[in-house]
Design a protein around this motif. Structure first.
Motif, short mmCIF file in Angstrom:
data_model
loop_
_atom_site.label_atom_id
_atom_site.label_comp_id
_atom_site.label_asym_id
_atom_site.label_seq_id
_atom_site.Cartn_x
_atom_site.Cartn_y
_atom_site.Cartn_z
N LEU A 56 9.42 31.06 1.16
CA LEU A 56 8.04 30.62 1.01
C LEU A 56 7.98 29.10 0.97
O LEU A 56 8.87 28.45 0.42
CB LEU A 56 7.43 31.13 -0.30
CG LEU A 56 6.94 32.56 -0.43
CD1 LEU A 56 6.14 32.70 -1.72
CD2 LEU A 56 6.10 32.98 0.76
N HIS A 57 6.89 28.54 1.51
CA HIS A 57 6.61 27.11 1.40
C HIS A 57 5.37 26.99 0.52
O HIS A 57 4.29 27.44 0.88
CB HIS A 57 6.35 26.52 2.79
CG HIS A 57 6.16 25.04 2.78
ND1 HIS A 57 4.93 24.45 2.56
CD2 HIS A 57 7.03 24.03 2.98
CE1 HIS A 57 5.06 23.13 2.62
NE2 HIS A 57 6.32 22.85 2.88
N ILE A 58 5.55 26.39 -0.67
CA ILE A 58 4.45 26.29 -1.63
C ILE A 58 4.23 24.83 -2.00
O ILE A 58 5.04 23.97 -1.67
CB ILE A 58 4.75 27.10 -2.92
CG1 ILE A 58 5.97 26.51 -3.64
CG2 ILE A 58 4.98 28.57 -2.58
CD1 ILE A 58 6.25 27.10 -4.99
N LYS A 82 14.43 31.95 -0.96
CA LYS A 82 14.32 30.49 -1.06
C LYS A 82 12.87 30.07 -1.22
O LYS A 82 11.97 30.65 -0.61
CB LYS A 82 14.91 29.83 0.18
CG LYS A 82 16.42 29.92 0.27
CD LYS A 82 16.93 29.12 1.44
CE LYS A 82 18.45 29.12 1.43
NZ LYS A 82 19.01 28.33 2.53
N ILE A 83 12.66 29.03 -2.01
CA ILE A 83 11.34 28.46 -2.21
C ILE A 83 11.37 26.98 -1.83
O ILE A 83 12.15 26.20 -2.38
CB ILE A 83 10.89 28.58 -3.68
CG1 ILE A 83 10.89 30.04 -4.15
CG2 ILE A 83 9.50 27.95 -3.86
CD1 ILE A 83 9.89 30.94 -3.46
N PHE A 84 10.53 26.62 -0.86
CA PHE A 84 10.33 25.21 -0.49
C PHE A 84 9.12 24.72 -1.28
O PHE A 84 8.01 25.24 -1.11
CB PHE A 84 10.05 25.07 1.00
CG PHE A 84 11.25 25.30 1.89
CD1 PHE A 84 11.94 24.23 2.43
CD2 PHE A 84 11.66 26.59 2.20
CE1 PHE A 84 13.04 24.44 3.26
CE2 PHE A 84 12.75 26.81 3.03
CZ PHE A 84 13.44 25.73 3.56
N LYS A 111 17.52 28.43 -6.22
CA LYS A 111 17.17 28.39 -4.81
C LYS A 111 15.93 27.54 -4.54
O LYS A 111 15.18 27.79 -3.60
CB LYS A 111 16.96 29.80 -4.23
CG LYS A 111 18.21 30.67 -4.29
CD LYS A 111 18.08 31.95 -3.48
CE LYS A 111 19.37 32.73 -3.50
NZ LYS A 111 19.31 33.95 -2.70
N LEU A 112 15.72 26.51 -5.36
CA LEU A 112 14.57 25.63 -5.16
C LEU A 112 14.93 24.50 -4.20
O LEU A 112 15.95 23.82 -4.37
CB LEU A 112 14.10 25.03 -6.50
CG LEU A 112 12.89 24.10 -6.41
CD1 LEU A 112 11.66 24.84 -5.89
CD2 LEU A 112 12.59 23.47 -7.76
N ILE A 113 14.09 24.32 -3.21
CA ILE A 113 14.23 23.24 -2.23
C ILE A 113 12.98 22.38 -2.33
O ILE A 113 11.87 22.89 -2.29
CB ILE A 113 14.37 23.81 -0.80
CG1 ILE A 113 15.61 24.73 -0.72
CG2 ILE A 113 14.48 22.69 0.22
CD1 ILE A 113 15.68 25.56 0.54
N ILE A 114 13.16 21.09 -2.47
CA ILE A 114 12.02 20.20 -2.65
C ILE A 114 11.75 19.40 -1.38
O ILE A 114 12.65 18.82 -0.79
CB ILE A 114 12.26 19.23 -3.84
CG1 ILE A 114 12.21 20.02 -5.15
CG2 ILE A 114 11.22 18.11 -3.86
CD1 ILE A 114 12.44 19.18 -6.40
N GLN A 115 10.48 19.41 -0.97
CA GLN A 115 10.02 18.56 0.14
C GLN A 115 9.16 17.46 -0.44
O GLN A 115 8.17 17.72 -1.12
CB GLN A 115 9.20 19.37 1.15
CG GLN A 115 8.67 18.50 2.30
CD GLN A 115 7.48 19.13 3.01
OE1 GLN A 115 7.26 20.35 2.93
NE2 GLN A 115 6.72 18.31 3.70
#
Length: 335
Positions: A56-58, A82-84, A111-115
Motif C-alpha cells: 500500500l502507498h499511504i 509492505k507499506i509506503f 516493513k515501513l518504507i518512507i517516501q
C-alpha cells in the motif's frame, strides 16, 4: 531476468520481489470528498490487495485517509505487507508527528518504507538523516525514497553525484516529470501515477501547463502507434511501465476489483521488444514537448487538520515525553 536484446520479447523483470508483482495500491482518493459507495469500493480494493500482500502507498497528506484505513484494517501489520508512507519534511517535528501518527494509528510494526514528499530541500538532508536514525530506535525503517521532479532533479544529481538512491517519480507512458538522468541514479524506483491520471487524461495541471492542442496531438499519435502494434491503450500503458527494467514498483489507483484483476493479468504478459521500444520512444519524445510550469510546493504545515485531533494530541504528548518535539509545537497544534 535482464532484458534480452537477442529475443523478440521482453520478459517479466526479476525486480519484482519474490517474483510476484510490481503493483502498489494508492490510497489518496480515500481522502477526497467521495460518496459512501465510492469509498466502499476503494476499501474493497484495499482489502483485496492486503489479503494478497500487495503493498500500500499511504500518506498523512491525503486528508483523513489514514483514519479511514485504520478504522477498517487495524492493525495493518496483520496483513504482513509492505507499506509506503509518504510524508513531508518541513522540519523534524512535523516529520515525527506524521510518522508516529501513521505507525500508531495503523498498527505498523515493520516493513515501513518512507517516501519524502517532493518539496523536500536537500539542505535539510543531515537533519533528515538524524531523524531517521532516531526513528530506527522505535521502528525499523526499511528504505527511504526521495521524490525529485523536473525543476529540482538537477539538485539531486549534484547532491548525490555518483551515488545512487531510492527514487519515487511521476512516471507513466504519458508523463515523465523528472530529468532523464535521474533514472540511472535509482537503486530502486517507485513510479507514481503509473498509468497517468486515467486513460482519457493527457494533461497534468499540477506540473504541466494545460495545452489542449498539444494533448490532442499526443493522443492522436499514441492511437496511431497502438493501432499499428495491435494493442489497446490500456495494454500499452500497463505493459510499458510494468516492463520498464528500471522500475521496481508501480503505484496505481482503482475503485474496482475487476480492474485490478485485469491489471494483474496484463502484468504477467510479455510484450514485443520492438513494441516496447516504440512506446518508450513515444514517451520520451512527448515529455520533451510538455510545456512546464514552475512547481510551487504545497504547504503541509497544518496537515493534521484533517486527522483525529485527540489521537494527534496523544501522539504529541508521547513525542514531547521522548524529547522529539518542543512544547511550542504542541501549542501551535492546539491553537
Amino acid at each position: 531476468m535482464e532484458r534480452n536484446f537477442h529475443s523478440l520479447t521482453i520478459k517479466r523483470s526479476n525486480k519484482m520481489e519474490n517474483n510476484k508483482t510490481k503493483i502498489v495500491i494508492g490510497t489518496s482518493q480515500l481522502g477526497w470528498n467521495l460518496n459512501l459507495n465510492k469509498k466502499k469500493k476503494l476499501l474493497d480494493v484495499i482489502k483485496y490487495s492486503l489479503e494478497r500482500k500487495i503493498p500500500l502507498h499511504i500518506s498523512t497528506l491525503y486528508g483523513n485517509s489514514i483514519d479511514i484505513i485504520s478504522k477498517n484494517f487495524f492493525p495493518i501489520s496483520n496483513y504482513n505487507t509492505k507499506i509506503f508512507l509518504k510524508v513531508d519534511f518541513s522540519n523534524k517535528e512535523v516529520f515525527y508527528h506524521q510518522v508516529y501518527y501513521a505507525i500508531k494509528k495503523l498498527g505498523i510494526k515493520d516493513k515501513l518504507i518512507i517516501q519524502i514528499e517532493n518539496s523536500f530541500d536537500l539542505i535539510d538532508f543531515k537533519e533528515l538523516d538524524g531523524a531517521i536514525n532516531e526513528l530506527n530506535n522505535f521502528i525499523s525503517i526499511n528504505e527511504i525514497y526521495f521524490s525529485p521532479i523536473e525543476n529540482n532533479s538537477n539538485n539531486y544529481i549534484n547532491f548525490f553525484k555518483n551515488k545512487r538512491f531510492n527514487i519515487a517519480i511521476q512516471f507513466s507512458l504519458i508523463e515523465r516529470e523528472f530529468d532523464e538522468r535521474i533514472i540511472d541514479m535509482g537503486v530502486k524506483i517507485l513510479s507514481l501515477r503509473s498509468f497517468g491520471k486515467g486513460l482519457s487524461n493527457f494533461e497534468f495541471q499540477d506540473y504541466n501547463k494545460k495545452n489542449k492542442e498539444q494533448a490532442n496531438l499526443k493522443r492522436d499519435e499514441l492511437h496511431k502507434l497502438i493501432k499499428l502494434e495491435n494493442i489497446s491503450e490500456k495494454e500499452a500503458r500497463i505493459k510499458y511501465i510494468f516492463n520498464h527494467q528500471k522500475i521496481n514498483y508501480c503505484t496505481i489507483s482503482t475503485a474496482k476489483i475487476s480492474h485490478l484483476e485485469e491489471i494483474m493479468k496484463i502484468e504477467k504478459e510479455n510484450i514485443q521488444k520492438e513494441t516496447w521500444n516504440k512506446l518508450d520512444h513515444f514517451s520520451k519524445k512527448n515529455s520533451i514537448n510538455n510545456i512546464k510550469i514552475k512547481h510551487i510546493p504545497k504547504n503541509y504545515k497544518y496537515f493534521y487538520k484533517d486527522l483525529s485531533f485527540f489521537f494527534s494530541l496523544s501522539i504529541l504528548k508521547d513525542l514531547k515525553r521522548e524529547q522529539k518535539i518542543k512544547i511550542s509545537y504542541i501549542l501551535l497544534f492546539i491553537c
